[in-house]
Scaffold this active site. Structure first.
Site, PDB file in Angstrom:
ATOM      1  N   ARG A 136       1.625  14.280  14.066  1.00  0.00           N
ATOM      2  CA  ARG A 136       2.333  13.944  12.467  1.00  0.00           C
ATOM      3  C   ARG A 136       2.457  14.776  11.849  1.00  0.00           C
ATOM      4  O   ARG A 136       1.907  14.977  10.484  1.00  0.00           O
ATOM      5  CB  ARG A 136       1.504  12.930  11.390  1.00  0.00           C
ATOM      6  CG  ARG A 136       1.305  11.610  12.132  1.00  0.00           C
ATOM      7  CD  ARG A 136       0.189  10.681  11.844  1.00  0.00           C
ATOM      8  NE  ARG A 136       1.243   9.403  10.558  1.00  0.00           N
ATOM      9  CZ  ARG A 136       1.087   8.419   9.864  1.00  0.00           C
ATOM     10  NH1 ARG A 136      -0.732   8.629  10.708  1.00  0.00           N
ATOM     11  NH2 ARG A 136       0.630   8.130   8.949  1.00  0.00           N
TER      12      ARG A 136
ATOM     13  N   ARG B 299      -8.702  -0.261   4.875  1.00  0.00           N
ATOM     14  CA  ARG B 299      -8.087   0.863   4.436  1.00  0.00           C
ATOM     15  C   ARG B 299      -6.757   0.089   3.576  1.00  0.00           C
ATOM     16  O   ARG B 299      -6.457   0.629   3.055  1.00  0.00           O
ATOM     17  CB  ARG B 299      -7.262   2.154   5.698  1.00  0.00           C
ATOM     18  CG  ARG B 299      -8.635   2.550   6.045  1.00  0.00           C
ATOM     19  CD  ARG B 299      -7.871   3.840   6.925  1.00  0.00           C
ATOM     20  NE  ARG B 299      -6.742   4.205   5.823  1.00  0.00           N
ATOM     21  CZ  ARG B 299      -6.045   4.708   7.351  1.00  0.00           C
ATOM     22  NH1 ARG B 299      -6.709   5.230   8.193  1.00  0.00           N
ATOM     23  NH2 ARG B 299      -4.860   5.509   6.424  1.00  0.00           N
TER      24      ARG B 299
ATOM     25  N   CYS C 117      -3.852   7.356  10.216  1.00  0.00           N
ATOM     26  CA  CYS C 117      -4.313   7.118  11.932  1.00  0.00           C
ATOM     27  C   CYS C 117      -3.760   8.124  13.047  1.00  0.00           C
ATOM     28  O   CYS C 117      -2.794   8.373  12.296  1.00  0.00           O
ATOM     29  CB  CYS C 117      -3.961   5.194  11.462  1.00  0.00           C
ATOM     30  SG  CYS C 117      -4.635   4.572  10.100  1.00  0.00           S
TER      31      CYS C 117
ATOM     32  N   LYS D 258       0.975  -0.954  -0.152  1.00  0.00           N
ATOM     33  CA  LYS D 258       0.343   0.083   0.162  1.00  0.00           C
ATOM     34  C   LYS D 258       0.759   1.451   0.300  1.00  0.00           C
ATOM     35  O   LYS D 258       0.643   1.717  -0.612  1.00  0.00           O
ATOM     36  CB  LYS D 258      -0.689   0.292   0.757  1.00  0.00           C
ATOM     37  CG  LYS D 258      -1.726   1.075   1.265  1.00  0.00           C
ATOM     38  CD  LYS D 258      -2.101   0.926   2.594  1.00  0.00           C
ATOM     39  CE  LYS D 258      -1.803   1.650   4.341  1.00  0.00           C
ATOM     40  NZ  LYS D 258      -1.534   2.789   4.424  1.00  0.00           N
ATOM     41  N   ASN D 259       1.651   1.567   1.044  1.00  0.00           N
ATOM     42  CA  ASN D 259       2.568   2.421   0.972  1.00  0.00           C
ATOM     43  C   ASN D 259       3.476   2.889   0.114  1.00  0.00           C
ATOM     44  O   ASN D 259       3.622   3.582  -0.618  1.00  0.00           O
ATOM     45  CB  ASN D 259       3.386   2.518   2.048  1.00  0.00           C
ATOM     46  CG  ASN D 259       2.560   2.121   3.875  1.00  0.00           C
ATOM     47  OD1 ASN D 259       0.524   3.070   3.912  1.00  0.00           O
ATOM     48  ND2 ASN D 259       3.030   2.408   4.638  1.00  0.00           N
TER      49      ASN D 259
ATOM     50  N   ASP E 160       4.634  -0.123  12.213  1.00  0.00           N
ATOM     51  CA  ASP E 160       3.443  -0.953  11.791  1.00  0.00           C
ATOM     52  C   ASP E 160       3.364  -2.027  12.017  1.00  0.00           C
ATOM     53  O   ASP E 160       2.107  -2.852  11.940  1.00  0.00           O
ATOM     54  CB  ASP E 160       3.580  -0.435  10.014  1.00  0.00           C
ATOM     55  CG  ASP E 160       3.403   1.132   9.719  1.00  0.00           C
ATOM     56  OD1 ASP E 160       2.959   1.385  10.533  1.00  0.00           O
ATOM     57  OD2 ASP E 160       3.665   1.477   8.836  1.00  0.00           O
TER      58      ASP E 160
HETATM   59  C1  UD1 Z   1       4.499   6.416   6.782  1.00  0.00           C
HETATM   60  C2  UD1 Z   1       3.373   5.762   6.462  1.00  0.00           C
HETATM   61  C3  UD1 Z   1       3.269   4.403   7.437  1.00  0.00           C
HETATM   62  C4  UD1 Z   1       4.593   4.636   8.788  1.00  0.00           C
HETATM   63  C5  UD1 Z   1       5.772   5.441   9.088  1.00  0.00           C
HETATM   64  C6  UD1 Z   1       6.972   5.358   9.954  1.00  0.00           C
HETATM   65  C7  UD1 Z   1       2.554   5.846   4.501  1.00  0.00           C
HETATM   66  C8  UD1 Z   1       1.469   5.848   3.508  1.00  0.00           C
HETATM   67  N1  UD1 Z   1       3.013   5.913   5.861  1.00  0.00           N
HETATM   68  O1  UD1 Z   1       4.325   7.477   7.569  1.00  0.00           O
HETATM   69  O2  UD1 Z   1       2.343   3.107   7.728  1.00  0.00           O
HETATM   70  O3  UD1 Z   1       4.089   3.815   9.756  1.00  0.00           O
HETATM   71  O4  UD1 Z   1       6.212   6.375   6.929  1.00  0.00           O
HETATM   72  O5  UD1 Z   1       7.315   3.977   8.731  1.00  0.00           O
HETATM   73  O6  UD1 Z   1       3.734   5.366   3.717  1.00  0.00           O
HETATM   74  N2  UD1 Z   1       8.037  13.406  10.669  1.00  0.00           N
HETATM   75  C9  UD1 Z   1       8.554  14.677  11.938  1.00  0.00           C
HETATM   76  N3  UD1 Z   1       8.222  15.737  10.355  1.00  0.00           N
HETATM   77  C10 UD1 Z   1       7.723  15.730   9.356  1.00  0.00           C
HETATM   78  C11 UD1 Z   1       7.851  14.630   8.847  1.00  0.00           C
HETATM   79  C12 UD1 Z   1       7.796  13.261  10.285  1.00  0.00           C
HETATM   80  O7  UD1 Z   1       8.923  14.578  13.268  1.00  0.00           O
HETATM   81  O8  UD1 Z   1       7.503  16.738   8.312  1.00  0.00           O
HETATM   82  C13 UD1 Z   1       8.134  12.892  11.363  1.00  0.00           C
HETATM   83  C14 UD1 Z   1       6.733  12.627  12.359  1.00  0.00           C
HETATM   84  O9  UD1 Z   1       5.892  12.386  13.399  1.00  0.00           O
HETATM   85  C15 UD1 Z   1       7.467  10.576  12.724  1.00  0.00           C
HETATM   86  C16 UD1 Z   1       8.460  10.107  11.582  1.00  0.00           C
HETATM   87  O10 UD1 Z   1       8.943  11.026  11.587  1.00  0.00           O
HETATM   88  O11 UD1 Z   1       7.667  10.743  13.990  1.00  0.00           O
HETATM   89  C17 UD1 Z   1       8.853   9.295  10.792  1.00  0.00           C
HETATM   90  O12 UD1 Z   1       7.430   9.935  10.112  1.00  0.00           O
HETATM   91  P1  UD1 Z   1       7.160   9.541   8.128  1.00  0.00           P
HETATM   92  O13 UD1 Z   1       8.366   8.177   8.685  1.00  0.00           O
HETATM   93  O14 UD1 Z   1       6.541  11.043   8.087  1.00  0.00           O
HETATM   94  O15 UD1 Z   1       6.592   9.289   8.511  1.00  0.00           O
HETATM   95  P2  UD1 Z   1       4.178   9.013   7.351  1.00  0.00           P
HETATM   96  O16 UD1 Z   1       5.393   8.763   6.001  1.00  0.00           O
HETATM   97  O17 UD1 Z   1       3.311   9.884   8.058  1.00  0.00           O
END
Ligand code: UD1
Length: 430
Positions: free
Chosen positions: A122, A397, A117, A22-23, A305
């Site tokens: 986030r 989802r 979620c 999915k991701n 995850d």
């Molecule tokens: C993606 C995955 C999700 C998975 C996560 C971590 C998708 C659609 N979702 O989520 O299933 O749990 O990776 O493997 O691919 N952060 C910041 N600033 C930012 C972005 C992130 O501080 O601009 C922090 C977040 O709060 C978190 C960490 O970085 O603590 C990792 O987040 P991130 O890898 O960005 O997760 P997602 O891409 O949202």
């Protein structure tokens, strides 16, 4: 409202085929709009988040032709809007990939702030930092992210946190920027490599995906291609842990074992045996699980995850286990549900201390989020008696045909939408 009812106690035995990731597919679908030629994407999982993004892509004017449940043709030459804003797109996290894709292609994008979620705060500051470094103005107004650039130019970007979303988003935009971009402290997840491979098959010039330094030489335009999405590492891991907790024996097919190493290693630690084949892994549990220590980390560490799924196993493992959740601070909410089923867990901040118990007993629990929901289903399959899992729209989802795949392995599970159907199920399965 759809729910699952599960009668626990059966060991899950047999073979299961894993769907596309999915991701990875979310990033790949967004990348597809960047070409003015037809892109054929195959091995898409038939799950809600993917279908919502495909609808959003159609809504901005791209031509979208569904070939079957798992493949779609997208042609971005007909796009007539750079604004993606609808009721549904708000609910998915990866709506933000349309920002990188549209900003790269049209130098302008407006997209509703992402949902997804509720597993903790986030932020998207790193995405914004990346877009600004490429020369874009970024504003957040009326619940939308609005970006615009007179000209996108390559840049050297150091991400302050390792972020999957920011890495993919900046990579998308930088693909069509003038000049060279370097993303440092990039995330290394398999889906980042998959999105980069897809962009390269469209004519992009991206090197280093899968390491923490990604180098992108901007190109003028992208062309069509055919691309097949990699298998879903988290769906695979979920079935691997289903074997562990139900004393089962499952051959998990259509996987890339290398992507599963952190998961496999923890299954060894808790006493399961794992056999690796070219594109399959077999997990056998002899029934006795032992405690271990887990810390979630960016890839190649143990994935956040998979944290609820390993939590469900550790709550049945002999001894004291600990889980440190280092990515999302709000990812232990499922623990309260698990305690209703008899688990003994204490959560302090981002650490869960788990004393293994002999067994779970059935209860009515709430899915809460995608992975927590899947984990609670597994707990129900290991439990004595009936478990009802509410709010399974979260599970839908990200897991294609979850209950059908489980049933093929011997699980007694049904989707129901009324108390009458629950009574009927109980009478049927006894
Ligand atoms: C993606 C995955 C999700 C998975 C996560 C971590 C998708 C659609 N979702 O989520 O299933 O749990 O990776 O493997 O691919 N952060 C910041 N600033 C930012 C972005 C992130 O501080 O601009 C922090 C977040 O709060 C978190 C960490 O970085 O603590 C990792 O987040 P991130 O890898 O960005 O997760 P997602 O891409 O949202």
């Amino acid at each position: 409202m759809d729910r699952y009812i599960v009668k626990g106690g059966n060991a899950l035995v047999g073979e299961v085929d894993i769907s596309g990731a999915k991701n990875a597919a979310l990033g790949i679908l967004a990348a597809a709009v960047m070409a003015d030629e037809t892109v054929l994407i195959d091995n898409l999982p038939d799950v809600r988040d993917i279908n919502v993004l495909i609808d959003a892509i159609a809504e901005i004017g791209a031509s979208v032709e569904r070939i079957d449940r798992h493949s779609v043709k997208i042609n971005g030459s007909t796009i007539n809007s750079t604004c993606a804003d609808n009721e549904y797109i708000k609910r998915i996290r990866a709506s933000y990939y349309l920002i990188g894709a549209l900003l790269g292609k049209f130098k302008k994008a407006e997209v509703t702030l992402p949902g997804g979620c509720n597993i903790g705060s986030r932020p998207i500051d790193q995405h914004i930092k990346g877009f600004k470094a490429l020369g874009a103005d970024v504003k957040i107004e009326y619940g939308m992210i609005k970006t615009e650039a007179a000209d996108l130019h390559g840049s050297h970007i150091y991400l302050d946190v390792v972020s999957v979303g920011a890495t993919i988003n900046v990579m998308l935009a930088a693909t069509l920027a003038n000049g060279n971009t370097v993303i440092e402290n990039a995330a290394k997840e398999p889906h980042i490599v998959d999105v980069a491979n897809m962009l390269n098959s469209m004519g992009a010039n991206i090197r280093g995906a899968g390491t923490d330094i990604i180098k992108i030489k901007g190109v003028e335009k992208l062309h069509g291609c055919e691309y097949s999405v990699i298998p879903d590492q988290i769906e695979a891991g979920t079935f691997m842990f289903a074997a562990a907790v139900t004393r089962g024996d499952i051959l998990v097919r259509n996987v890339i074992p290398k992507h599963l190493e952190a998961i496999t290693s923890k299954l060894y630690d808790i006493g399961c045996s794992v056999e690796e084949y070219d594109d399959a892994v077999r997990v056998i549990s002899n029934g006795k699980l032992v405690s271990t220590q887990v810390k979630t980390l960016p890839y190649p560490g143990f994935p956040t995850d998979m944290q609820p799924q390993i939590g469900v196993a550790l709550a049945l493992a002999e001894g004291t286990s600990t889980i440190v959740e280092s990515i999302f601070e709000n990812r232990f909410k499922y623990v309260d549900e698990l305690m209703c089923m008899g688990a003994n867990v204490r959560v302090e901040g981002n650490i869960a201390v788990i004393e293994g118990v002999e067994k779970y007993t059935g209860a009515q629990v709430n899915a809460l989020d995608l992975r927590a929901g899947a984990a609670l289903v597994i707990a129900g399959l290991a439990a004595e008696g009936f478990t009802i899992i509410d709010d399974i729209h979260f599970i839908q989802r990200g897991y294609e045909g979850f209950e059908q795949k489980l049933r093929k392995l011997g699980a007694v599970i049904e989707m129901v939408d009324s108390d009458k159907e629950i009574q009927k199920f109980k009478l049927k399965v006894g």
